[in-house]
Design a protein around this motif. Structure first.
Motif, mmCIF file in Angstrom:
data_model
loop_
_atom_site.group_PDB
_atom_site.id
_atom_site.type_symbol
_atom_site.label_atom_id
_atom_site.label_comp_id
_atom_site.label_asym_id
_atom_site.label_seq_id
_atom_site.Cartn_x
_atom_site.Cartn_y
_atom_site.Cartn_z
ATOM 1 N N GLY A 1 -18.731 6.679 -17.590
ATOM 2 C CA GLY A 1 -17.285 6.286 -17.868
ATOM 3 C C GLY A 1 -17.140 4.674 -17.429
ATOM 4 O O GLY A 1 -15.706 4.401 -17.957
ATOM 5 N N THR A 2 -18.079 4.054 -17.142
ATOM 6 C CA THR A 2 -17.529 2.631 -16.604
ATOM 7 C C THR A 2 -17.061 1.744 -17.742
ATOM 8 O O THR A 2 -16.567 0.666 -17.746
ATOM 9 N N LEU B 1 -15.078 2.089 -19.609
ATOM 10 C CA LEU B 1 -13.526 1.876 -19.532
ATOM 11 C C LEU B 1 -12.938 0.713 -19.140
ATOM 12 O O LEU B 1 -11.745 0.252 -19.082
ATOM 13 N N THR B 2 -13.655 0.122 -18.394
ATOM 14 C CA THR B 2 -13.059 -1.169 -17.470
ATOM 15 C C THR B 2 -12.974 -2.259 -18.655
ATOM 16 O O THR B 2 -12.409 -3.360 -18.296
ATOM 17 N N LYS C 1 -9.043 5.054 -17.867
ATOM 18 C CA LYS C 1 -10.269 5.745 -17.476
ATOM 19 C C LYS C 1 -9.817 7.044 -16.860
ATOM 20 O O LYS C 1 -10.689 8.179 -17.138
#
Length: 401
Positions: free
Chosen positions: A11-12, A14-15, A21
């Motif tokens: 999910g990183t 999303l940054t 997130k």
């Protein structure tokens, strides 16, 4: 050197884009799509092919010893940090969402390449020159080191019109649908936890209602009887009260339809038919036949482009001379296998028309053939029946046609 990416979630990404997130993490549709692609990507093995002797095609070859590390585990301090399967799964999800994925070849102290590390795209900060059209390198995480294009493998799909050297991220297109999916799940959970609709409660006797403690006692009594394990209970008041419902019921909101809309939207962005996933939106049209077709479409339109993009990037990086190529062999992927009944019927038609011999007809239908079948055409059959006497029926019986 490891960038410490293993312990992070996929999910990183999303940054780096327009997704929230928290919303994406609680979106069941995003989870279903992630589960699909991270499993599908590893159904096809990574292979090396060489040109045929005639030079008009490709055939599988042994992995060159100098490239065996491509599928090796990434080990640091004696512990496996990444496997080939986990790398491919992470890259596939990044490519699906952001249309970009990053690998960094890892060298030992003597400078020999020993493994490959996947770096989540959310940790990658592309560096540009005077314009967004010129990519000069990448910074990873908090590191100040500038990695040049020669030091990494940047896989991309599509072309960002504002930054042509990057893939065209799906994040902006996903933003609203992911938020709606997450909020819908949260609302449904709250409805199930407290099936009574939102209420306004008041005492008929205004004197009782003026007392703050009385109002709080009434509120707590209603909550205790209608929330959580006590949902559906009864609260009894010795005083006359008036209850008014606030808002709409799930039926009035057509919540069942509203929750399906973002599922369709997210799946359409990813080119994954909803029927291929265990989602509520698939229940309206899921039969055995169209689920099989949906899975085939998902593999063709979603997984195959990712396999091809990674294979092409690896080939360009590691075998640029063109005598070899690296690719994923998806010939035996279950979802991409042809319908054998259709193939048997096609084989029969081609054989009867004299286009193919009996050997090719049997091979097309997935059956073994012998020397007597090679060069034997329908015109030679005594009864001029499909695939020669009983051959067609044997094939149909074998495949259940």
């Amino acid at each position: 050197k490891s960038f410490g990416t293993v312990s992070s979630t996929w999910g990183t990404y999303l940054t780096g884009g327009g997704l929230d997130k928290g919303k994406a993490a609680t979106s069941t549709t995003m989870a279903a799509c992630r589960n699909y692609i991270t499993q599908a990507i590893n159904e096809a093995p990574l292979i090396v092919e060489k040109k045929t002797v005639k030079g008009d095609g490709w055939e599988e070859a042994d992995f060159p010893p100098e490239l065996e590390w491509l599928t090796a585990d990434l080990i640091s301090n004696g512990v496996i940090q990444q496997t080939h399967a986990s790398r491919m799964a992470g890259a596939a999800w990044d490519l699906l969402v952001t249309q970009n994925a990053m690998f960094v070849p890892v060298k030992n102290l003597s400078g020999k390449q020993v493994a490959l590390e996947f770096v989540p795209w959310g940790f990658v900060n592309p560096q540009f020159g005077n314009t967004q059209n010129v990519l000069i390198g990448y910074r990873i995480g908090a590191s100040s080191k500038l990695y040049t294009a020669d030091e990494v493998i940047h896989v991309r799909l599509g072309m960002d019109p504002d930054r042509p050297c990057l893939g065209y991220s799906n994040e902006p297109a996903l933003r609203e649908a992911v938020t709606a999916d997450s909020d819908g799940n949260r609302y449904m959970a709250r409805v199930l936890n407290a099936p009574a609709p939102s209420l306004v409660a008041q005492f008929k006797d205004s004197l009782l209602g003026e007392n703050k403690d009385n109002r709080e006692m009434l509120k707590q009594a209603i909550i205790k009887a209608s929330v959580g394990e006590n949902a559906g209970g009864v609260a009894v008041s010795s005083a006359e009260i008036v209850l008014e419902r606030v808002g709409f019921s799930p039926e009035q909101m057509a919540l069942d339809k509203l929750t399906k809309a973002p599922q369709f939207a997210i799946c359409s962005v990813f080119n994954i038919p909803v029927q291929a996933l265990p989602l509520a939106a698939a229940s309206e049209s899921s039969t055995y036949a169209n689920v099989a077709e949906a899975r085939k479409a998902a593999a063709t339109n979603c997984a195959v482009p990712i396999w091809n993009a990674i294979g092409q990037a690896f080939s360009t990086k590691f075998v640029p001379e063109g005598s070899l190529r690296i690719r994923f062999d998806y010939a035996n992927v279950m979802a991409l296998q042809p319908d054998m009944q259709i193939m048997a019927e096609r084989a029969e038609k081609l054989y009867r028309a004299g286009v193919i011999d009996r050997a090719d007809a049997k091979k097309m239908a997935g059956q073994e053939f012998g020397a007597e079948d090679v060069g034997h055409y329908a015109s030679e059959d005594k009864l001029a029946s499909p695939i020669g006497n009983n051959e067609a029926q044997k094939i149909r019986d074998a495949v259940g046609a």
